[in-house]
Design a protein around this motif. Structure first.
Motif, PDB file in Angstrom:
ATOM      1  N   LEU A  15      -3.522   6.644 -26.473  1.00 25.73           N
ATOM      2  CA  LEU A  15      -3.887   7.856 -27.202  1.00 25.73           C
ATOM      3  C   LEU A  15      -3.359   9.110 -26.518  1.00 25.73           C
ATOM      4  CD1 LEU A  15      -7.554   6.803 -27.923  1.00 25.73           C
ATOM      5  CD2 LEU A  15      -5.616   6.703 -29.503  1.00 25.73           C
ATOM      6  N   ALA A  16      -3.272   9.087 -25.203  1.00 27.11           N
ATOM      7  CA  ALA A  16      -2.723  10.213 -24.437  1.00 27.11           C
ATOM      8  C   ALA A  16      -2.191   9.663 -23.127  1.00 27.11           C
ATOM      9  CB  ALA A  16      -3.799  11.266 -24.165  1.00 27.11           C
ATOM     10  N   THR A  17      -1.099  10.232 -22.666  1.00 29.89           N
ATOM     11  CA  THR A  17      -0.522   9.826 -21.388  1.00 29.89           C
ATOM     12  C   THR A  17       0.148  11.028 -20.749  1.00 29.89           C
ATOM     13  OG1 THR A  17       0.948   8.245 -20.315  1.00 29.89           O
ATOM     14  CG2 THR A  17       1.637   9.040 -22.463  1.00 29.89           C
ATOM     15  N   THR A  18       0.093  11.078 -19.444  1.00 27.48           N
ATOM     16  CA  THR A  18       0.773  12.148 -18.722  1.00 27.48           C
ATOM     17  C   THR A  18       1.229  11.636 -17.371  1.00 27.48           C
ATOM     18  OG1 THR A  18       0.653  14.484 -18.101  1.00 27.48           O
ATOM     19  CG2 THR A  18      -1.267  13.133 -17.571  1.00 27.48           C
ATOM     20  N   GLU A  19       2.200  12.311 -16.805  1.00 26.84           N
ATOM     21  CA  GLU A  19       2.725  11.977 -15.481  1.00 26.84           C
ATOM     22  C   GLU A  19       2.728  13.246 -14.651  1.00 26.84           C
ATOM     23  OE1 GLU A  19       7.069  10.822 -14.332  1.00 26.84           O
ATOM     24  OE2 GLU A  19       6.000   9.019 -15.006  1.00 26.84           O
ATOM     25  N   GLN A  20       2.256  13.138 -13.397  1.00 25.40           N
ATOM     26  CA  GLN A  20       2.110  14.313 -12.534  1.00 25.40           C
ATOM     27  C   GLN A  20       2.545  13.967 -11.115  1.00 25.40           C
ATOM     28  OE1 GLN A  20       0.666  17.539 -13.088  1.00 25.40           O
ATOM     29  NE2 GLN A  20       1.181  17.961 -10.968  1.00 25.40           N
ATOM     30  N   GLN A  21       3.373  14.818 -10.525  1.00 21.87           N
ATOM     31  CA  GLN A  21       3.671  14.697  -9.099  1.00 21.87           C
ATOM     32  C   GLN A  21       2.428  15.143  -8.346  1.00 21.87           C
ATOM     33  OE1 GLN A  21       6.703  12.803  -9.360  1.00 21.87           O
ATOM     34  NE2 GLN A  21       6.690  13.657  -7.315  1.00 21.87           N
ATOM     35  N   VAL A  22       2.026  14.362  -7.345  1.00 20.32           N
ATOM     36  CA  VAL A  22       0.840  14.690  -6.560  1.00 20.32           C
ATOM     37  C   VAL A  22       1.162  14.583  -5.075  1.00 20.32           C
ATOM     38  CG1 VAL A  22      -0.736  13.858  -8.358  1.00 20.32           C
ATOM     39  CG2 VAL A  22      -0.092  12.333  -6.480  1.00 20.32           C
ATOM     40  N   GLU A  23       0.308  15.174  -4.284  1.00 19.29           N
ATOM     41  CA  GLU A  23       0.381  15.039  -2.840  1.00 19.29           C
ATOM     42  C   GLU A  23      -0.787  14.169  -2.401  1.00 19.29           C
ATOM     43  OE1 GLU A  23       2.318  15.597   0.714  1.00 19.29           O
ATOM     44  OE2 GLU A  23       2.960  16.279  -1.259  1.00 19.29           O
ATOM     45  N   HIS A  62       0.835  -1.196   0.000  1.00 20.18           N
ATOM     46  CA  HIS A  62       0.000   0.000   0.000  1.00 20.18           C
ATOM     47  C   HIS A  62       0.873   1.250   0.000  1.00 20.18           C
ATOM     48  CE1 HIS A  62       0.633  -0.994   4.312  1.00 20.18           C
ATOM     49  NE2 HIS A  62       0.827   0.296   4.394  1.00 20.18           N
ATOM     50  N   LEU A  63       0.227   2.383  -0.186  1.00 18.74           N
ATOM     51  CA  LEU A  63       0.901   3.672  -0.199  1.00 18.74           C
ATOM     52  C   LEU A  63       0.561   4.420   1.083  1.00 18.74           C
ATOM     53  CD1 LEU A  63       0.100   4.624  -3.896  1.00 18.74           C
ATOM     54  CD2 LEU A  63       2.115   3.459  -3.012  1.00 18.74           C
ATOM     55  N   GLU A  64       1.296   5.499   1.346  1.00 20.53           N
ATOM     56  CA  GLU A  64       1.099   6.325   2.538  1.00 20.53           C
ATOM     57  C   GLU A  64       0.870   7.773   2.116  1.00 20.53           C
ATOM     58  OE1 GLU A  64       1.023   5.056   5.565  1.00 20.53           O
ATOM     59  OE2 GLU A  64       1.780   3.054   5.092  1.00 20.53           O
ATOM     60  N   ALA A  65       0.363   8.593   3.028  1.00 22.55           N
ATOM     61  CA  ALA A  65       0.223  10.028   2.760  1.00 22.55           C
ATOM     62  C   ALA A  65       1.603  10.599   2.435  1.00 22.55           C
ATOM     63  CB  ALA A  65      -0.388  10.732   3.964  1.00 22.55           C
ATOM     64  N   GLY A  66       1.640  11.564   1.522  1.00 24.78           N
ATOM     65  CA  GLY A  66       2.904  12.184   1.128  1.00 24.78           C
ATOM     66  C   GLY A  66       2.993  12.325  -0.377  1.00 24.78           C
ATOM     67  N   SER A  67       4.188  12.536  -0.865  1.00 26.26           N
ATOM     68  CA  SER A  67       4.422  12.749  -2.290  1.00 26.26           C
ATOM     69  C   SER A  67       4.340  11.434  -3.071  1.00 26.26           C
ATOM     70  CB  SER A  67       5.795  13.391  -2.480  1.00 26.26           C
ATOM     71  OG  SER A  67       6.031  13.642  -3.837  1.00 26.26           O
ATOM     72  N   ALA A  68       3.769  11.503  -4.270  1.00 26.34           N
ATOM     73  CA  ALA A  68       3.670  10.339  -5.153  1.00 26.34           C
ATOM     74  C   ALA A  68       3.627  10.828  -6.599  1.00 26.34           C
ATOM     75  CB  ALA A  68       2.425   9.521  -4.836  1.00 26.34           C
ATOM     76  N   THR A  69       3.722   9.901  -7.524  1.00 23.92           N
ATOM     77  CA  THR A  69       3.632  10.208  -8.948  1.00 23.92           C
ATOM     78  C   THR A  69       2.462   9.438  -9.533  1.00 23.92           C
ATOM     79  OG1 THR A  69       6.033  10.463  -9.072  1.00 23.92           O
ATOM     80  CG2 THR A  69       4.874  10.151 -11.155  1.00 23.92           C
ATOM     81  N   VAL A  70       1.628  10.130 -10.307  1.00 19.63           N
ATOM     82  CA  VAL A  70       0.496   9.488 -10.970  1.00 19.63           C
ATOM     83  C   VAL A  70       0.733   9.531 -12.466  1.00 19.63           C
ATOM     84  CG1 VAL A  70      -1.987   9.598 -11.448  1.00 19.63           C
ATOM     85  CG2 VAL A  70      -1.128  10.072  -9.152  1.00 19.63           C
ATOM     86  N   GLN A  71       0.612   8.388 -13.119  1.00 14.55           N
ATOM     87  CA  GLN A  71       0.590   8.303 -14.583  1.00 14.55           C
ATOM     88  C   GLN A  71      -0.845   8.011 -14.974  1.00 14.55           C
ATOM     89  OE1 GLN A  71       3.118   5.316 -16.281  1.00 14.55           O
ATOM     90  NE2 GLN A  71       4.742   6.777 -16.664  1.00 14.55           N
ATOM     91  N   SER A  72      -1.379   8.810 -15.886  1.00 17.35           N
ATOM     92  CA  SER A  72      -2.730   8.542 -16.374  1.00 17.35           C
ATOM     93  C   SER A  72      -2.690   8.419 -17.889  1.00 17.35           C
ATOM     94  CB  SER A  72      -3.704   9.629 -15.932  1.00 17.35           C
ATOM     95  OG  SER A  72      -3.337  10.876 -16.495  1.00 17.35           O
ATOM     96  N   HIS A  73      -3.647   7.650 -18.403  1.00 17.62           N
ATOM     97  CA  HIS A  73      -3.647   7.324 -19.829  1.00 17.62           C
ATOM     98  C   HIS A  73      -5.064   7.281 -20.380  1.00 17.62           C
ATOM     99  CE1 HIS A  73       0.428   5.778 -19.100  1.00 17.62           C
ATOM    100  NE2 HIS A  73      -0.085   5.189 -18.048  1.00 17.62           N
ATOM    101  N   LEU A  74      -5.192   7.593 -21.644  1.00 15.58           N
ATOM    102  CA  LEU A  74      -6.364   7.240 -22.436  1.00 15.58           C
ATOM    103  C   LEU A  74      -5.910   6.078 -23.301  1.00 15.58           C
ATOM    104  CD1 LEU A  74      -7.797  10.691 -23.596  1.00 15.58           C
ATOM    105  CD2 LEU A  74      -8.822   9.087 -21.982  1.00 15.58           C
ATOM    106  N   VAL A  75      -6.517   4.917 -23.099  1.00 13.36           N
ATOM    107  CA  VAL A  75      -6.113   3.696 -23.782  1.00 13.36           C
ATOM    108  C   VAL A  75      -7.279   3.165 -24.596  1.00 13.36           C
ATOM    109  CG1 VAL A  75      -5.210   1.362 -23.487  1.00 13.36           C
ATOM    110  CG2 VAL A  75      -4.617   3.127 -21.834  1.00 13.36           C
TER     111      VAL A  75
END
Length: 142
Positions: free
Chosen positions: A129-137, A100-113
């Motif tokens: 078709l589209a992909t992006t990566e975003q640092q999230v809290e 599992h993950l914990e509260a704090g910084s993480a990276t999310v990759q999202s896609h249209l597939v």
């Protein structure tokens, strides 16, 4: 049955990975910079997308994976509405077997597939078709 299989394959495609931010013409996806983590470690990510031209035989799915340190997880996906309008998405990723993950910084990759049926040894083709990566809290759920 096809929808569950397609959703599973879309999630598998996310784990297999795609590059950083890229998009085909008419397709875009974005991730909000904040995500929520519940006490059971379920992570809820969200954002927006736009797509055009999806047909019933070749649906498009929104998928996401969350990475923190050396742990990467993906969860559910949702079928996209490809009408050229801007839409919001929200997906949950749940830990399993002690991962599992914990509260704090993480990276999310999202896609249209896009999932396309085809003949041959592997009966389904995935097209990013589209992909992006975003640092999230990852913020604790209130």
């Amino acid at each position: 049955m096809y929808a569950k299989t397609a959703t599973g394959l879309a999630a598998l495609a996310v784990l297999l990975g795609a590059g950083t931010a890229t998009s085909a013409p008419g397709y875009e996806i974005a991730v909000n910079s904040r995500a929520v983590i519940a006490s059971d470690h379920t992570v809820t990510t969200s954002g927006t997308y736009r797509c055009t031209g999806s047909t019933g035989a070749s649906p498009v799915f929104v998928t996401a994976s969350v990475r923190q340190n050396n742990t990467s997880m993906s969860g559910e996906s949702q079928e996209a509405v490809c009408d050229g309008e801007l839409h919001t998405w929200q997906l949950e990723t749940k830990g399993f077997r002690g991962i599992h993950l914990e509260a704090g910084s993480a990276t999310v990759q999202s896609h249209l597939v896009q999932i396309k049926p085809r003949s041959g040894l592997i009966p389904i083709e995935t097209n990013f078709l589209a992909t992006t990566e975003q640092q999230v809290e990852l913020l604790p759920q209130r």
